[in-house]
Design a protein around this motif. Structure first.
Motif, short mmCIF file in Angstrom:
data_model
loop_
_atom_site.label_atom_id
_atom_site.label_comp_id
_atom_site.label_asym_id
_atom_site.label_seq_id
_atom_site.Cartn_x
_atom_site.Cartn_y
_atom_site.Cartn_z
N ARG A 127 -13.47 32.38 -10.66
CA ARG A 127 -14.49 33.16 -9.99
C ARG A 127 -15.46 33.83 -10.95
O ARG A 127 -16.32 34.59 -10.54
CB ARG A 127 -13.83 34.20 -9.08
CG ARG A 127 -13.00 33.52 -8.04
CD ARG A 127 -12.10 34.39 -7.18
NE ARG A 127 -12.06 35.81 -7.50
CZ ARG A 127 -11.27 36.66 -6.87
NH1 ARG A 127 -10.49 36.22 -5.92
NH2 ARG A 127 -11.26 37.93 -7.20
N LYS A 193 -15.40 23.57 -7.18
CA LYS A 193 -14.58 24.77 -6.97
C LYS A 193 -15.27 26.07 -7.37
O LYS A 193 -14.77 27.15 -7.09
CB LYS A 193 -13.26 24.64 -7.73
CG LYS A 193 -13.40 24.70 -9.24
CD LYS A 193 -12.02 24.66 -9.89
CE LYS A 193 -12.13 24.69 -11.41
NZ LYS A 193 -10.81 24.72 -12.05
N SER A 196 -19.38 29.63 -4.29
CA SER A 196 -18.83 30.87 -3.77
C SER A 196 -18.27 30.68 -2.37
O SER A 196 -18.76 29.87 -1.59
CB SER A 196 -19.89 31.97 -3.78
OG SER A 196 -20.88 31.72 -2.81
N LYS A 197 -17.26 31.46 -2.06
CA LYS A 197 -16.61 31.36 -0.76
C LYS A 197 -17.29 32.27 0.25
O LYS A 197 -18.08 33.12 -0.13
CB LYS A 197 -15.14 31.77 -0.88
CG LYS A 197 -14.43 31.16 -2.07
CD LYS A 197 -14.01 29.72 -1.80
CE LYS A 197 -13.16 29.18 -2.94
NZ LYS A 197 -13.95 28.71 -4.09
N ARG A 198 -16.98 32.13 1.47
CA ARG A 198 -17.31 33.06 2.56
C ARG A 198 -17.44 32.40 3.91
O ARG A 198 -17.44 31.20 3.98
CB ARG A 198 -18.59 33.85 2.31
CG ARG A 198 -18.59 35.10 3.17
CD ARG A 198 -19.70 36.05 2.84
NE ARG A 198 -19.60 36.56 1.47
CZ ARG A 198 -20.28 37.61 1.04
NH1 ARG A 198 -21.10 38.23 1.85
NH2 ARG A 198 -20.16 38.03 -0.19
#
Length: 198
Positions: A127, A193, A196-198
């Motif tokens: 991250r 990978k 960014s997540k969300r």
DNA sequence: CTCTCGATGCACT
DNA sequence: GTGCATCGAGAGA
């Protein structure tokens, strides 16, 4: 000059419609050179387009001291401070017929100087450069880089790196905004990978 | 001048 | 999933 060198993208690359530039910045390299020797870089894997006729854009309500770089020439950095903690990095890009436009870089895949980046972030993991606030922190990008020319080798520029196959480019809705949420102006590298997540 | 809130990230439930 | 630190820009009085 540093050992690792890359070819900056020419200004003409940014003189096209903002959405196309956002898409094509995927696979390019954001390069940060500190003290003309330490090279930190990452491949761009997530972007978002913001135009002058877009309610979600800082440029929507006209020019101001904060957003004036978006109204200037293309190929320059627009760096702004947000939420009292974070800087976000954009590349100014727009069709010559448009008054303003920029591409927000939301995530990078680290390439050069990974150890250096992780030295600062003790919890160094995937991250480290995943998210607009995280990547500016990892590359030591701040307000002093607002307005910097991204088309010449210097402390901050964007260079050719990889070609992302069309099949691996995915368009989605933008993240973290309240206006014009329907526009599919976020572009990501599929299965990467570091997106960014969300 | 005061007030609101954001192109976020992190801690916590 | 929710709460919030933190501060400058922008809006309104």
């Amino acid at each position: 000059m540093p050992k690792v060198e890359y070819d900056p993208l020419p200004r003409a690359f940014y003189a096209r419609d903002t959405v196309s530039v956002a898409k094509e910045l995927l696979g390019k390299l954001l390069v940060r050179v500190i003290d003309e020797k330490i090279v930190l870089s990452g491949m761009i894997v997530e972007t978002e387009a913001y135009t002058s006729d877009d309610p979600a854009s800082h440029a929507f309500k006209g020019i101001s001291k904060r957003n004036m770089v978006m109204f200037g020439d293309v190929g320059y950095a627009y760096v702004y401070f947000i939420y009292g903690n974070h800087y976000c990095f954009n590349a100014v890009a727009k069709d010559p017929s448009m008054s303003a436009g920029a591409v927000l870089v939301r995530a990078l895949q680290p390439i050069d100087g990974i150890d250096f980046m992780q030295k600062v972030r003790v919890r160094g993991d995937d991250r480290i450069t995943s998210g607009p606030g995280r990547l500016t922190r990892a590359l030591f990008i701040g307000k002093e880089h607002n307005g910097i020319d991204l088309t010449v080798k210097g402390p901050l520029y964007i260079a050719y790196y990889a070609n992302i196959d069309k099949e691996y480019i995915v368009a989605t809705k933008r993240i973290g905004i309240t206006k014009a949420r329907d526009k599919p102006w976020r572009f990501i590298v599929k299965d990467n990978k570091y997106v960014s997540k969300r």
